[in-house]
Design a protein around this motif. Sequence first.
Motif, PDB file in Angstrom:
ATOM      1  N   UNK A  75       8.719  33.360  17.759  1.00  0.00           N
ATOM      2  CA  UNK A  75       8.513  34.385  16.802  1.00  0.00           C
ATOM      3  C   UNK A  75       9.585  34.287  15.734  1.00  0.00           C
ATOM      4  N   UNK A  76      10.401  33.329  15.585  1.00  0.00           N
ATOM      5  CA  UNK A  76      11.456  33.185  14.535  1.00  0.00           C
ATOM      6  C   UNK A  76      12.755  33.980  15.085  1.00  0.00           C
ATOM      7  N   UNK A  77      13.744  33.666  13.985  1.00  0.00           N
ATOM      8  CA  UNK A  77      15.149  34.015  14.675  1.00  0.00           C
ATOM      9  C   UNK A  77      15.009  35.698  14.615  1.00  0.00           C
ATOM     10  N   UNK A  78      14.458  36.298  13.795  1.00  0.00           N
ATOM     11  CA  UNK A  78      14.529  38.050  13.620  1.00  0.00           C
ATOM     12  C   UNK A  78      14.114  38.587  15.005  1.00  0.00           C
ATOM     13  N   UNK A  79      12.928  37.860  15.638  1.00  0.00           N
ATOM     14  CA  UNK A  79      12.601  38.625  16.957  1.00  0.00           C
ATOM     15  C   UNK A  79      13.011  37.861  18.246  1.00  0.00           C
ATOM     16  N   UNK A  80      13.612  36.894  17.978  1.00  0.00           N
ATOM     17  CA  UNK A  80      13.980  35.974  19.208  1.00  0.00           C
ATOM     18  C   UNK A  80      14.743  36.707  20.364  1.00  0.00           C
ATOM     19  N   UNK A  81      15.699  37.683  19.795  1.00  0.00           N
ATOM     20  CA  UNK A  81      16.460  38.328  20.903  1.00  0.00           C
ATOM     21  C   UNK A  81      15.995  39.646  21.311  1.00  0.00           C
ATOM     22  N   UNK A  82      14.837  40.150  21.007  1.00  0.00           N
ATOM     23  CA  UNK A  82      14.397  41.610  21.340  1.00  0.00           C
ATOM     24  C   UNK A  82      13.173  41.041  22.443  1.00  0.00           C
ATOM     25  N   UNK A  83      12.457  40.371  22.475  1.00  0.00           N
ATOM     26  CA  UNK A  83      11.426  40.006  23.615  1.00  0.00           C
ATOM     27  C   UNK A  83      11.586  38.714  24.138  1.00  0.00           C
ATOM     28  N   UNK A  84      11.645  38.413  25.199  1.00  0.00           N
ATOM     29  CA  UNK A  84      11.658  37.086  25.812  1.00  0.00           C
ATOM     30  C   UNK A  84      10.532  36.370  25.563  1.00  0.00           C
ATOM     31  N   UNK A  96       1.003  38.044  22.459  1.00  0.00           N
ATOM     32  CA  UNK A  96       1.787  37.188  21.648  1.00  0.00           C
ATOM     33  C   UNK A  96       2.397  37.833  20.490  1.00  0.00           C
ATOM     34  N   UNK A  97       1.734  38.922  19.857  1.00  0.00           N
ATOM     35  CA  UNK A  97       2.364  39.660  18.667  1.00  0.00           C
ATOM     36  C   UNK A  97       3.095  40.732  19.097  1.00  0.00           C
ATOM     37  N   UNK A  98       4.152  40.314  19.613  1.00  0.00           N
ATOM     38  CA  UNK A  98       5.101  41.474  19.973  1.00  0.00           C
ATOM     39  C   UNK A  98       6.453  41.141  19.790  1.00  0.00           C
ATOM     40  N   UNK A  99       7.487  41.776  19.679  1.00  0.00           N
ATOM     41  CA  UNK A  99       8.906  41.450  19.600  1.00  0.00           C
ATOM     42  C   UNK A  99       9.588  42.350  18.456  1.00  0.00           C
ATOM     43  N   UNK A 100       8.836  43.222  18.030  1.00  0.00           N
ATOM     44  CA  UNK A 100       9.510  44.359  17.139  1.00  0.00           C
ATOM     45  C   UNK A 100      10.155  45.303  17.900  1.00  0.00           C
ATOM     46  N   UNK A 101      10.096  45.867  19.192  1.00  0.00           N
ATOM     47  CA  UNK A 101      10.456  46.694  19.989  1.00  0.00           C
ATOM     48  C   UNK A 101      10.788  46.231  21.415  1.00  0.00           C
ATOM     49  N   UNK A 102      11.740  46.707  22.010  1.00  0.00           N
ATOM     50  CA  UNK A 102      12.108  46.254  23.515  1.00  0.00           C
ATOM     51  C   UNK A 102      10.922  47.210  24.425  1.00  0.00           C
ATOM     52  N   UNK A 103      10.390  46.104  25.018  1.00  0.00           N
ATOM     53  CA  UNK A 103       9.228  46.480  26.080  1.00  0.00           C
ATOM     54  C   UNK A 103       9.752  47.017  27.284  1.00  0.00           C
ATOM     55  N   UNK A 104       8.817  47.998  27.794  1.00  0.00           N
ATOM     56  CA  UNK A 104       9.362  48.327  29.173  1.00  0.00           C
ATOM     57  C   UNK A 104       9.397  47.690  30.436  1.00  0.00           C
ATOM     58  N   UNK A 105       8.483  46.735  30.491  1.00  0.00           N
ATOM     59  CA  UNK A 105       8.442  45.918  31.534  1.00  0.00           C
ATOM     60  C   UNK A 105       9.427  44.594  31.364  1.00  0.00           C
ATOM     61  N   UNK A 106      10.026  44.295  32.511  1.00  0.00           N
ATOM     62  CA  UNK A 106      10.886  43.185  32.561  1.00  0.00           C
ATOM     63  C   UNK A 106      10.256  41.664  32.353  1.00  0.00           C
ATOM     64  N   UNK A 107      10.633  40.928  31.841  1.00  0.00           N
ATOM     65  CA  UNK A 107      10.157  39.541  31.616  1.00  0.00           C
ATOM     66  C   UNK A 107       9.635  38.909  32.920  1.00  0.00           C
TER      67      UNK A 107
END
Length: 773
Positions: A75-84, A96-107
């Motif tokens: 997802x590039x650097x901007x989203x690489x630390x939000x969602x695994x 795969x189009x996730x990463x702008x918010x912290x999801x509820x389910x664990x990885x």
Amino acid sequence: MPGQGRAQKPADKDKTNAQVKELGAVTVTAQGRTEDILKVPYNISAVSGDAIEQDQILDTAELMRRVPGVGVVDRGPRNSNVVSGIRIRGLNVDSSAMGDYAVGASATVATYVDSTPLFANFLLSDIDRVEVLRGPQGTLYGSGALGGAVRYIMRKPELESFNGKVSLSASSVDHAGGIGKSGTVTLNVPLASSLAVRFDGTTNRYPGITDYRNVYVLDQQGTPVAPNGVLAPDARYQDKKNADYVDQSYARAAMLWKPNDWFDLTLSHMAQADTFGGRRGTTLGTDGWGVPYGDLQIGSVQLEPAKRHVHLTGLEANVDLGFATLTSSSSSYDQRGDITSENTGFYAQNHWLSAFYYNYPRPMASAVRTYGDKAFIQELRLVSKQGPRFSYIVGAFYQNQHRVSTQNSYLRGFKQWWDAAYPAYAAAVVSDNDYLYRQNEHFQESAVYGELTWHATDTLDFTGGFRYFRDQTRTDVHQVTGLYAAIREGSDSHGSETDTRPLFKGNVAWTFAPDNQLYATISEGYRRGGTNGTPTTGNFAESPAWLTYKPDTVRNYDLGIKGRVGRTTYNADVFYVDWRNAQINSSTTNWGFFAVQNVGKAHTRGVELSLESSVGKAFNYGMGYTYTGASLDQAAVAADNAYVIAPSGTRLPGTPKQRFNAWASYGIPVGAGFLTLRGDAYVQSSAQNALSQNPKFHVEMPGFSLFNLSATYSRDAWDLTLWIKNLTNQAAVTGVYTQQYMGSSPTQNYYGNGSKALVSLPRTVGLTLTYQF
């Protein structure tokens, strides 16, 4: 896997750099004790810190592409630390189009920094090695892992010598607005015969490569400028070149105290701060005036910056009791971030701009989100010496975790326009803020775990493992929806879940020849359930079926063979994973509130192959191949049974059926120095973007190939490396926001376009100079 022998540590060099080392034994600590990776009776890969540095591996996405059978959403650097984005054995049902918010389910894949279970995506700096374990790991580690675990093991201070390293890099990326700069400094200082400290710091300053082509010009209040008055239909736009810049700073300090042969204590602290100007990607289709977007052009009408900082402190003590080693690991971390996202295309494609916002002439829907995760972890582990008949590992684990997620959604300038257009009804609109969300989750886990191995004969081992745990989760959610006074509503909801259960593992390993074994494993994995806190009454009510979600579980079956023949090491295995009550990060049917739900049964199966070898003392190589078949065993249905997400047999998203990777290195003396040539390749077949068959989300992403090359000239303590990433400049796509989901709509005055393809780093040429002392 490229773990050993690809070049030399400083201590291995002489002044002529006469040769590279042959591939040797790779040691890991996956089972709590240091041992040859070939003795571990399941599929495990290791990447040495030397390989990470010598190959100039830039991020986790590139690192995971080096490991056979591991997938990643880049997802590039901007989203690489939000969602695994790490995927092992196809265990994924999220888009795969996730990463702008912290999801509820664990990885589904657990990540560790030393002994701390944490997904923080620290920079890859001063790492001893990275271990990748496939399959559930709850009987070996305090925090259980559903599909596998990735362990980042940091280098410890050294008591014997004063040493250090300085590394400086400059790089140029296709489309970039300038030269990227990176620097790393490492210093190891013995303070006494029993005391040493180690410092490491890295800074990255990369110019942007993505242009935001049609961004509103904003006034001092952050509202789109109306050049001919607030009631006029026009707006003013600008082109923001190279918007997605990256600024990162990382530091780690560690102190080792080893007063005698049977006790050592390591205290460490690491921190990282990130600032990103925008996202990397390419918008699909055209803008509202019919002009197509080019490569690395984004159609958002606003910039999408993000920031993040994280701190991790750890204290580890080891006591050699003679018959076993007792380890205590205490750690705490605190991770906080914020991210702004373009949501106007989402509003437009749901027809909200016309239905609820009167075709406001300058729509700019901003989703301003924050996320936080902090925890305290305590783990005790007793690992026996290798006995003639029995060996064991037992542990106790405690985690107290607090997660926070927020969102404020705004339609910027709407209140100002409304008051001018309908002054008699000014009180009808409260503000630009049409959605407010606050979630607090408190999670506690206590567990005991362990494995006992019976060495039945000199060549036959049986291992049984267990985990018994208690999870307690409490979730509090506060939401306020709507900006019209007549329908604006708030809701507060609270939920708690408690679960207690055992997990088991069984393994048999037969050493049929020295350094060669056949192994079989059955293991269970578990991921906790929770509560969503969705409103069930009022104008924005959802079905009570969305309130909670169940734990999901897997049963993993492995059969494999691994070993060493001459200079060649190999691993081959087949696996089957039965997945029940699979969790998917989703949204509710009526109003799209954040929610996790279960989607029934699924399975994954496949083959994993890898080998490494050397020819003479100059040429080393390795390769890996994986086939993964992953699909639903029953139809996935929305939690409230309102619609079918996907029918039975649907392929699970984010996992290509076939992946191949390879690497090679060749060293030759040149003058008074030594030249090492390296290359690697990664190839994958097509993958699905999302589980849903709705055209808004369903996209088949084509396969792609990525190639990297480098050449290092070494002389005395100096190394100079010329490196090229993505040699053929492939726009490898690993996630898509479709036009049907976030595209343009000029009939609703949205002339931007929020769709986008997430693409890999374009061709990058860099030069790195390293001095070691």
